[in-house]
Every structure is written in C-alpha cells, then in structure tokens.
Design a protein around this motif. Structure first.
Motif, PDB file in Angstrom:
ATOM      1  N   ASN A 191       0.833  -1.224   0.067  1.00 27.92           N
ATOM      2  CA  ASN A 191      -0.127   0.147  -0.011  1.00 27.92           C
ATOM      3  C   ASN A 191       0.911   1.103   0.057  1.00 27.92           C
ATOM      4  OD1 ASN A 191      -3.123  -0.266   0.416  1.00 27.92           O
ATOM      5  ND2 ASN A 191      -2.025  -1.838   1.734  1.00 27.92           N
ATOM      6  N   LEU A 192       0.728   2.123  -0.988  1.00 26.87           N
ATOM      7  CA  LEU A 192       1.360   3.214  -1.031  1.00 26.87           C
ATOM      8  C   LEU A 192       0.477   4.452  -0.688  1.00 26.87           C
ATOM      9  CD1 LEU A 192       3.770   3.155  -4.241  1.00 26.87           C
ATOM     10  CD2 LEU A 192       4.255   2.334  -2.013  1.00 26.87           C
ATOM     11  N   THR A 201      -2.703   5.293  -3.049  1.00 25.53           N
ATOM     12  CA  THR A 201      -3.691   6.327  -2.946  1.00 25.53           C
ATOM     13  C   THR A 201      -2.818   7.582  -3.081  1.00 25.53           C
ATOM     14  OG1 THR A 201      -4.832   5.100  -1.411  1.00 25.53           O
ATOM     15  CG2 THR A 201      -5.190   7.543  -1.205  1.00 25.53           C
ATOM     16  N   GLU A 202      -3.057   8.402  -3.983  1.00 14.88           N
ATOM     17  CA  GLU A 202      -2.593   9.780  -4.194  1.00 14.88           C
ATOM     18  C   GLU A 202      -3.474  11.019  -3.665  1.00 14.88           C
ATOM     19  OE1 GLU A 202      -0.024  10.628  -7.799  1.00 14.88           O
ATOM     20  OE2 GLU A 202      -1.472   9.232  -8.618  1.00 14.88           O
ATOM     21  N   ASN A 227      -7.731  13.907 -10.397  1.00 16.32           N
ATOM     22  CA  ASN A 227      -8.236  12.750 -10.330  1.00 16.32           C
ATOM     23  C   ASN A 227      -8.273  11.632  -9.215  1.00 16.32           C
ATOM     24  OD1 ASN A 227      -5.707  11.843 -10.863  1.00 16.32           O
ATOM     25  ND2 ASN A 227      -6.336  10.832 -13.012  1.00 16.32           N
ATOM     26  N   CYS A 228      -7.502  12.326  -8.145  1.00 17.24           N
ATOM     27  CA  CYS A 228      -7.157  11.442  -6.962  1.00 17.24           C
ATOM     28  C   CYS A 228      -7.635  12.252  -5.699  1.00 17.24           C
ATOM     29  CB  CYS A 228      -5.674  11.453  -6.920  1.00 17.24           C
ATOM     30  SG  CYS A 228      -4.918  10.485  -8.172  1.00 17.24           S
ATOM     31  N   GLU A 229      -7.346  11.780  -4.431  1.00 13.85           N
ATOM     32  CA  GLU A 229      -8.107  12.415  -3.325  1.00 13.85           C
ATOM     33  C   GLU A 229      -7.491  13.774  -3.061  1.00 13.85           C
ATOM     34  OE1 GLU A 229      -9.372  10.089  -0.144  1.00 13.85           O
ATOM     35  OE2 GLU A 229      -8.985   8.151  -1.338  1.00 13.85           O
ATOM     36  N   VAL A 230      -8.475  14.454  -2.077  1.00  9.12           N
ATOM     37  CA  VAL A 230      -7.862  15.705  -1.557  1.00  9.12           C
ATOM     38  C   VAL A 230      -7.916  15.456  -0.128  1.00  9.12           C
ATOM     39  CG1 VAL A 230      -8.485  18.134  -1.022  1.00  9.12           C
ATOM     40  CG2 VAL A 230      -8.893  16.992  -3.269  1.00  9.12           C
ATOM     41  N   GLY A 231      -6.902  15.612   0.836  1.00 14.95           N
ATOM     42  CA  GLY A 231      -6.774  15.749   2.014  1.00 14.95           C
ATOM     43  C   GLY A 231      -5.402  15.070   2.528  1.00 14.95           C
ATOM     44  N   PRO A 260      -6.486   8.252   4.536  1.00 18.28           N
ATOM     45  CA  PRO A 260      -6.761   6.657   4.153  1.00 18.28           C
ATOM     46  C   PRO A 260      -6.600   5.693   5.014  1.00 18.28           C
ATOM     47  CG  PRO A 260      -5.205   7.520   2.572  1.00 18.28           C
ATOM     48  CD  PRO A 260      -5.402   8.631   3.734  1.00 18.28           C
ATOM     49  N   ILE A 261      -5.652   6.187   6.129  1.00 14.95           N
ATOM     50  CA  ILE A 261      -5.127   5.021   7.025  1.00 14.95           C
ATOM     51  C   ILE A 261      -6.106   4.133   7.578  1.00 14.95           C
ATOM     52  CG2 ILE A 261      -3.985   4.690   8.987  1.00 14.95           C
ATOM     53  CD1 ILE A 261      -2.178   7.091   8.380  1.00 14.95           C
TER      54      ILE A 261
END
Ligand SMILES: Cc1cc2nc3c(=O)[nH]c(=O)nc-3n(C[C@H](O)[C@H](O)[C@H](O)COP(=O)(O)OP(=O)(O)OC[C@H]3O[C@@H](n4cnc5c(N)ncnc54)[C@H](O)[C@@H]3O)c2cc1C
Length: 278
Positions: A143-144, A172-173, A184-188, A193-194
């Motif tokens: 998991n990265l 997860t970027e 197109n990836c996550e914001v935060g 995501p942990i």
C-alpha cells in the motif's frame, strides 16, 4: 594514521550530468554518470555540490540495481541547490558517498508493506519502491500513500500509475488542496486513508518519509487503528548535514547522528528521542 586519498570519504568524485528534467517549479531530476557504481542501498544519500561552492545532502532516488547511474531530485531552496539548478547537460557535479544506513531489502521480503510519503519524501523512498516493484513477487501486499501540497507539486505521477498496475499494489495519491477540477485523486492529508487499510499487523512493515509534523500525525493515526510493532516501523529523517560522517555534529539527534546512524531509523530506536520529531 594517513588515509590513502582514493579511500578518503571527504574527497568527492566528479560525475557528469547526463540529463536534467524539470519536474516542478522547484524540483529537477538530475541523472548523472559516475566513474564507478555507487553500490548503494535504498534510502542512502550523497553529498552533492560543486568545488568552491559547497555541498548538500541529496537522497539517491534510483534503484540499487542501476550501476553507474545516479538519480537525484534537487529542490531549489538555497545556496548549493540554487547553483546546481543553473547547471546543464555534460557539466560536472561533485559527489561524495553513499552515506547513511538506508533500508535492507531483506527486511521487506515476503512482508506486507505500507509506505507513506509526504512531499519530497517520495524521492528517497523511490529507491526502495523501485526494487520492490521490479521484483514484486518477492513481496506481499503493498500500500502506497503519497501526499503533495498541490497537483503541481506531485512528483513521478506517470511512474506511480505504472506501479499501480502491478498485482497486490494499492496506491492512494492525495493533495492538501486544489482548484483543479481535473485532479483525479483524493484531497486531504496522508492520514485520511489510514483507517481504511486492512493489515496483517504481524507481517506489515511501515515506512514513513516526509516533514516532521507528518510523523506525529501518521503514528497517532496508526496507533488508533493498528498495533504494528515499533521495530517494523521505519522512519526516514532529515537534518542539516555537513560532513555526513558523524564528525561535525550538525545532524545530531540526542545520542544519534542522522548521517551515520540514519537517516533511516526503526521507530524502536528513536521513539524516546524527542528531538527526532521536532
Ligand atoms: C539525508 C538527507 C537527504 C536529503 N535529500 C534531499 C533530496 O533528495 N533533495 C533535496 O532537494 N533536498 C534534500 N535534502 C535537503 C537538503 O540537503 C537541504 O535542503 C540543503 O540545505 C540544501 O542546501 P542549500 O545550500 O541549497 O540550501 P541552504 O543555503 O542550506 O538553505 C536551505 C534552507 O535552510 C535555511 N537555512 C540556512 N541555514 C540554516 C541554518 N543554519 N539553520 C536553519 N536553517 C537554515 C535556508 O533559509 C533555506 O530555507 C536532504 C537532506 C538530508 C539530511
């Protein structure tokens, strides 16, 4: 005792710049050719510079299998990095090293791995990620979690997409914030995501590299959800360095020298060193 010149770790070798790629407004990827292979471990660093100007610590970003090639991402922040950013292809650059402990790939064989990189943290961790991706069948679930401040500062995005296609690799970027509708990836933050991870704690190795504040937040979030043994948590620290040989004391963290005892530490080594997380 006289040290033969060719073995003197204070004397740099000159390497030739093969290419310089502009990655972001502040970061450039330097590919340099060395007269002989560095034989580095993932996570080690070199002192890069120019005679008469000075040196600064720069992480080795390429795989240990890359022979005479050395890849470094240099952020323009001050004196030495500013001058290095003015160099061109075929110019020479001085290199000392490799220095530091780095990662031992055997610690990760047949293990599940969680790697969390914040900002420039992806640069040293790429030297660990590349051999894992190249020999993925030797490793478990990977998991990265990779965070940047903005999409413009996100590094190695195409390469990351290639890693994402490998079996048992989840990436997860995230960016802290963006005005871009095409992100197109996550914001935060990287902590977001942990809680969703599904981990076998006994066989999970956790690797962190980023700004000091990230370590506190990530470790706190992990402790809320998981019980990973301290020995299985690796933290890649950064300090101001001069000699890189444990002599000058610039990078001292309590009783440890970041340059020779680190920059990669097990959490069990530094959890009681308050200076490590400040
Ligand atoms: C193990 C390791 C690996 C690293 N890897 C990389 C890498 O891969 N890529 C990369 O770009 N950087 C990396 N760094 C960081 C890099 O070594 C520093 O940013 C270095 O200071 C740059 O040198 P400079 O001469 O360009 O900047 P400097 O002139 O040293 O200035 C850098 C910053 O520090 C401030 N500063 C200057 N003097 C002091 C002082 N005495 N005390 C506190 N702050 C001061 C300046 O204002 C500026 O903001 C790494 C550092 C370490 C320890």
């Amino acid at each position: 005792m006289t040290i033969p010149l060719e073995n003197n770790p204070y004397i740099p070798i000159m390497a030739t710049i093969q290419s310089i790629e502009v990655l972001t407004a502040q970061e450039r990827l330097f590919k340099v050719i060395l007269p002989e292979p560095l034989n580095h471990h993932p996570g080690q660093f070199v002192m890069a510079g120019l005679p008469g100007i000075g040196e600064c610590a720069i992480s080795i970003s390429n795989s240990p299998q890359s022979s005479e090639l050395l890849e470094m991402v240099i952020r323009k922040v001050g004196n030495v990095s500013g001058v290095l950013h003015q160099l061109k292809e075929s110019d020479e650059i001085s290199i000392r090293g490799p220095f530091g402990t780095g990662f031992n790939l055997d610690d990760f064989k047949h293990q599940d791995i969680v790697i969390i990189a914040g900002g420039l943290g992806i640069v040293p961790l790429r030297s660990l990620i590349l051999p894992i991706m190249q020999h993925k069948s030797n490793y478990g679930i990977v998991n990265l979690i990779i965070g940047s401040k903005t999409p413009e500062e996100a590094l190695f995005r195409e390469e990351i997409q290639q890693w994402n296609k490998l079996p048992d690799v989840t990436i997860t970027e995230l960016v802290d914030n963006t005005d871009h509708h095409d992100w197109n990836c996550e914001v935060g933050r990287v902590t977001k995501p942990i809680h969703k991870l599904r981990l076998d704690e006994e066989k999970t190795q956790l690797v962190l590299c980023g700004p000091p504040i990230m370590y506190k937040c990530v470790l706190h979030e992990f402790q809320q959800h998981f019980d990973i043994p301290d020995r299985q948590i690796f933290i890649d620290l950064e300090r101001r360095m001069r000699c890189a040989l444990g002599k000058c004391g610039h990078c001292q963290i309590n009783h440890l020298y970041c340059c020779k005892d680190g920059p990669v530490f097990r959490y069990s080594q530094i959890k009681n060193c308050p200076e490590a997380f400040s």
